[in-house]
Motif scaffolding. Sequence first.
Motif, PDB file in Angstrom:
ATOM      1  N   ALA A 146       1.561  11.884  -7.301  1.00 31.42           N
ATOM      2  CA  ALA A 146       1.479  12.859  -6.220  1.00 31.42           C
ATOM      3  C   ALA A 146       0.050  13.287  -5.930  1.00 31.42           C
ATOM      4  O   ALA A 146      -0.289  13.589  -4.783  1.00 31.42           O
ATOM      5  CB  ALA A 146       2.330  14.074  -6.569  1.00 31.42           C
ATOM      6  N   GLU A 147      -0.801  13.323  -6.950  1.00 33.72           N
ATOM      7  CA  GLU A 147      -2.075  14.025  -6.768  1.00 33.72           C
ATOM      8  C   GLU A 147      -3.332  13.253  -7.154  1.00 33.72           C
ATOM      9  O   GLU A 147      -4.435  13.693  -6.850  1.00 33.72           O
ATOM     10  CB  GLU A 147      -2.060  15.325  -7.598  1.00 33.72           C
ATOM     11  CG  GLU A 147      -0.969  16.297  -7.196  1.00 33.72           C
ATOM     12  CD  GLU A 147      -0.967  17.511  -8.098  1.00 33.72           C
ATOM     13  OE1 GLU A 147      -2.049  17.970  -8.485  1.00 33.72           O
ATOM     14  OE2 GLU A 147       0.121  17.989  -8.438  1.00 33.72           O
ATOM     15  N   VAL A 148      -3.186  12.140  -7.854  1.00 39.97           N
ATOM     16  CA  VAL A 148      -4.371  11.519  -8.438  1.00 39.97           C
ATOM     17  C   VAL A 148      -4.710  10.216  -7.711  1.00 39.97           C
ATOM     18  O   VAL A 148      -3.830   9.518  -7.221  1.00 39.97           O
ATOM     19  CB  VAL A 148      -4.155  11.247  -9.947  1.00 39.97           C
ATOM     20  CG1 VAL A 148      -5.347  10.513 -10.553  1.00 39.97           C
ATOM     21  CG2 VAL A 148      -3.917  12.555 -10.680  1.00 39.97           C
ATOM     22  N   THR A 149      -5.989   9.926  -7.652  1.00 37.68           N
ATOM     23  CA  THR A 149      -6.439   8.633  -7.131  1.00 37.68           C
ATOM     24  C   THR A 149      -7.286   7.959  -8.202  1.00 37.68           C
ATOM     25  O   THR A 149      -7.915   8.626  -9.015  1.00 37.68           O
ATOM     26  CB  THR A 149      -7.278   8.808  -5.856  1.00 37.68           C
ATOM     27  OG1 THR A 149      -7.804   7.544  -5.466  1.00 37.68           O
ATOM     28  CG2 THR A 149      -8.452   9.758  -6.060  1.00 37.68           C
ATOM     29  N   VAL A 195      -4.691  -5.138  -3.878  1.00 41.35           N
ATOM     30  CA  VAL A 195      -3.836  -4.742  -2.746  1.00 41.35           C
ATOM     31  C   VAL A 195      -4.027  -3.273  -2.401  1.00 41.35           C
ATOM     32  O   VAL A 195      -4.074  -2.884  -1.236  1.00 41.35           O
ATOM     33  CB  VAL A 195      -2.347  -5.014  -3.096  1.00 41.35           C
ATOM     34  CG1 VAL A 195      -1.431  -4.476  -2.011  1.00 41.35           C
ATOM     35  CG2 VAL A 195      -2.120  -6.499  -3.313  1.00 41.35           C
ATOM     36  N   ASN A 196      -4.144  -2.458  -3.432  1.00 39.87           N
ATOM     37  CA  ASN A 196      -4.136  -1.008  -3.250  1.00 39.87           C
ATOM     38  C   ASN A 196      -5.170  -0.403  -4.206  1.00 39.87           C
ATOM     39  O   ASN A 196      -4.835   0.080  -5.283  1.00 39.87           O
ATOM     40  CB  ASN A 196      -2.724  -0.486  -3.559  1.00 39.87           C
ATOM     41  CG  ASN A 196      -2.532   0.952  -3.175  1.00 39.87           C
ATOM     42  OD1 ASN A 196      -3.501   1.664  -2.913  1.00 39.87           O
ATOM     43  ND2 ASN A 196      -1.290   1.393  -3.162  1.00 39.87           N
ATOM     44  N   PRO A 197      -6.460  -0.433  -3.822  1.00 37.33           N
ATOM     45  CA  PRO A 197      -7.535  -0.138  -4.785  1.00 37.33           C
ATOM     46  C   PRO A 197      -7.521   1.268  -5.368  1.00 37.33           C
ATOM     47  O   PRO A 197      -8.081   1.485  -6.427  1.00 37.33           O
ATOM     48  CB  PRO A 197      -8.819  -0.345  -3.962  1.00 37.33           C
ATOM     49  CG  PRO A 197      -8.430  -0.910  -2.664  1.00 37.33           C
ATOM     50  CD  PRO A 197      -6.958  -0.778  -2.498  1.00 37.33           C
ATOM     51  N   ALA A 198      -6.900   2.213  -4.685  1.00 38.64           N
ATOM     52  CA  ALA A 198      -6.914   3.595  -5.183  1.00 38.64           C
ATOM     53  C   ALA A 198      -5.660   3.939  -5.985  1.00 38.64           C
ATOM     54  O   ALA A 198      -5.544   5.040  -6.513  1.00 38.64           O
ATOM     55  CB  ALA A 198      -7.054   4.562  -4.007  1.00 38.64           C
ATOM     56  N   CYS A 199      -4.728   2.998  -6.078  1.00 37.07           N
ATOM     57  CA  CYS A 199      -3.438   3.269  -6.731  1.00 37.07           C
ATOM     58  C   CYS A 199      -3.629   3.536  -8.231  1.00 37.07           C
ATOM     59  O   CYS A 199      -4.395   2.853  -8.915  1.00 37.07           O
ATOM     60  CB  CYS A 199      -2.533   2.057  -6.543  1.00 37.07           C
ATOM     61  SG  CYS A 199      -0.909   2.243  -7.259  1.00 37.07           S
ATOM     62  N   GLU A 258     -14.333   1.428  -0.479  1.00 39.47           N
ATOM     63  CA  GLU A 258     -15.275   1.534  -1.593  1.00 39.47           C
ATOM     64  C   GLU A 258     -16.577   0.775  -1.319  1.00 39.47           C
ATOM     65  O   GLU A 258     -17.566   0.974  -2.019  1.00 39.47           O
ATOM     66  CB  GLU A 258     -14.642   1.044  -2.895  1.00 39.47           C
ATOM     67  CG  GLU A 258     -14.313  -0.433  -2.933  1.00 39.47           C
ATOM     68  CD  GLU A 258     -13.597  -0.797  -4.227  1.00 39.47           C
ATOM     69  OE1 GLU A 258     -12.629  -0.115  -4.576  1.00 39.47           O
ATOM     70  OE2 GLU A 258     -14.020  -1.764  -4.876  1.00 39.47           O
ATOM     71  N   ASP A 259     -16.557  -0.095  -0.296  1.00 41.33           N
ATOM     72  CA  ASP A 259     -17.770  -0.834   0.055  1.00 41.33           C
ATOM     73  C   ASP A 259     -18.587  -0.138   1.150  1.00 41.33           C
ATOM     74  O   ASP A 259     -19.668  -0.603   1.493  1.00 41.33           O
ATOM     75  CB  ASP A 259     -17.411  -2.245   0.546  1.00 41.33           C
ATOM     76  CG  ASP A 259     -16.849  -3.122  -0.566  1.00 41.33           C
ATOM     77  OD1 ASP A 259     -17.173  -2.850  -1.737  1.00 41.33           O
ATOM     78  OD2 ASP A 259     -16.092  -4.054  -0.261  1.00 41.33           O
ATOM     79  N   ARG A 270       0.806  -1.225   0.000  1.00 41.89           N
ATOM     80  CA  ARG A 270       0.000   0.000   0.000  1.00 41.89           C
ATOM     81  C   ARG A 270       0.836   1.271   0.000  1.00 41.89           C
ATOM     82  O   ARG A 270       0.289   2.363  -0.050  1.00 41.89           O
ATOM     83  CB  ARG A 270      -0.948  -0.029   1.190  1.00 41.89           C
ATOM     84  CG  ARG A 270      -2.070  -1.019   0.969  1.00 41.89           C
ATOM     85  CD  ARG A 270      -3.134  -0.914   2.012  1.00 41.89           C
ATOM     86  NE  ARG A 270      -4.296  -1.700   1.617  1.00 41.89           N
ATOM     87  CZ  ARG A 270      -5.364  -1.865   2.364  1.00 41.89           C
ATOM     88  NH1 ARG A 270      -5.430  -1.294   3.554  1.00 41.89           N
ATOM     89  NH2 ARG A 270      -6.390  -2.575   1.944  1.00 41.89           N
ATOM     90  N   SER A 271       2.160   1.121   0.060  1.00 48.71           N
ATOM     91  CA  SER A 271       2.983   2.323  -0.014  1.00 48.71           C
ATOM     92  C   SER A 271       3.220   2.754  -1.459  1.00 48.71           C
ATOM     93  O   SER A 271       3.725   3.839  -1.712  1.00 48.71           O
ATOM     94  CB  SER A 271       4.320   2.084   0.686  1.00 48.71           C
ATOM     95  OG  SER A 271       5.087   1.171  -0.066  1.00 48.71           O
ATOM     96  N   VAL A 272       2.866   1.887  -2.405  1.00 49.00           N
ATOM     97  CA  VAL A 272       3.094   2.212  -3.823  1.00 49.00           C
ATOM     98  C   VAL A 272       2.075   3.266  -4.267  1.00 49.00           C
ATOM     99  O   VAL A 272       0.875   3.122  -4.033  1.00 49.00           O
ATOM    100  CB  VAL A 272       2.965   0.943  -4.692  1.00 49.00           C
ATOM    101  CG1 VAL A 272       3.039   1.283  -6.173  1.00 49.00           C
ATOM    102  CG2 VAL A 272       4.039  -0.062  -4.320  1.00 49.00           C
TER     103      VAL A 272
END
Lengths: 291, 219
Positions: free
Chosen positions: A121-124, A72-76, A197-198, A46-48
């Motif tokens: 840096a700024e986007v999800t 692993v990291n749904p917003a990445c 997200e749930d 989740r650090s990625v």
Amino acid sequence: MSDSPTVLCAQSDTDERAETADALGDAGLAVEGVRSLDTLTAALDRSVDCVVTAFDLPDGDGFDVVDAVRSVNPACVVILYTEHAPSDLPRGGPEQVVEYVPRTVPESRERLADVAAMAAAEVTQAAYPVPETESERLSAVQRYDVDQLAAIDAFDRLTALMASHFDIDVAFVGLMDEHEERFVACEGANWRTLAREDTICTHTILSDETMVVEDTHEDPRFAEVDALKQLDIRSYAGVRITDEEGSAIGAVCCTDGEPRRYTQTEIDDLQRFADEVEEQLLLRRRLQGAP
Amino acid sequence: MAQRRDDRYTFDGLPLNPVEPGTSLLVTGPVLSGAREMGLRLLCSSDADGGTVLVATDKDATTMLADFERHGGVLDRERVRVIDCAQESGDLPEDSVSTVNTPADLTGIGIEYSGQYESTYASGYTRVRTGIITLTPLLVYSDDVRAVYRFLNTITGRIGTADGLGICVLDPNAHEEQVVESVAQFFDGRVDVRADQGALDLRVAGLRDQPTNWTPVGT
């Protein structure tokens, strides 16, 4: 430990991967190169902040990468960096929305680096609306170490009182972390965490108004959320809790397995319970000498 | 500071003040009587380095481009590009038009959009206005609205980081109020449009220095 945004770069060709990594590094990103879906999966956590991937990997394709990242990291943010034209790519599923930079544009690596640096840096790519002040909000959540504040017993008593007062299945206090809601007190169920997200609460924290969902099956925002069905959440009422600066850190909520309406009196009562939780948190932080 | 003000996006002929680069606006109102026209007018650029990428979801590319031109847009295939997902497309030989088979294919739309954005950018048109006209089919064709949320985060994220301008049109009467409110969360501001005996009015919420009361729109 670097403060630079972290990017995983998946390309099978060693030389190409090195060149892409150099371009990303020049843009101020901390880059880890991987050659396959397997090695990418092993490196994911989740650090990625961003994943840059070729479409063709020895053991999978770009959409397999998207699935691995989302698990692993749904917003990445995931960026496809490929020579394939969009029309040559297979159809992805609706949950596989990605960024795309074609290798066919001039100076594509530099362009990729620009897009990746800004996105990391700024986007999800989260599947829910994110508050405008999300960074400040997350900092506020981190300042509340509920275990250390010894607030759990008080919240357990409050949620038990709520369940009885409203005659509902479950009452809870939840804190909204970056990727999931953490239930710090929960009467009537044994919930620990739920993917953000749930959750309905990820909508609740966006507004200072009480969030009421009388029937999740009839609300298009939640009708397709399997997790709510599994948890038997058919109706919901929630009030966000904020810190002194107004950052939303979580919510105080009621759920039930049946459709349910809430009277104005009940909504006022729920607001009072939420005020109590907020005050408890604040007082306990002050007792600890927190700023 | 003066330099930054010069970078703002302007709207010729509309009662709106310039907006900062990276802004995304949701245009709400009846699509057939005002909101579509407003969306297209907001996308018209007089900037020398201005480009437009249109996601056409409820009309085919040819019709969308004709509408765009009628409302003041200049058709130049290098700087005006279309992703056609209206399911009505005929022959589309130009590189400036991409097709996606269905508005449900959000992944395909997103990739085609990024591709056309990059082509526009590579042609030197770096101040890109993005239009999604309209969001309604994307919402209607998606079983799970969370896929649309992810799509909107991705698109508005690109617009924000690339200092572009985003214009998305939505007819609030076509959706449940909760959906409209949640979709509005992805935008920096909202332009409400209404038609009164053929004349358009607008008002703006969420942005400073814009008309917050109903204001007549000139033709």
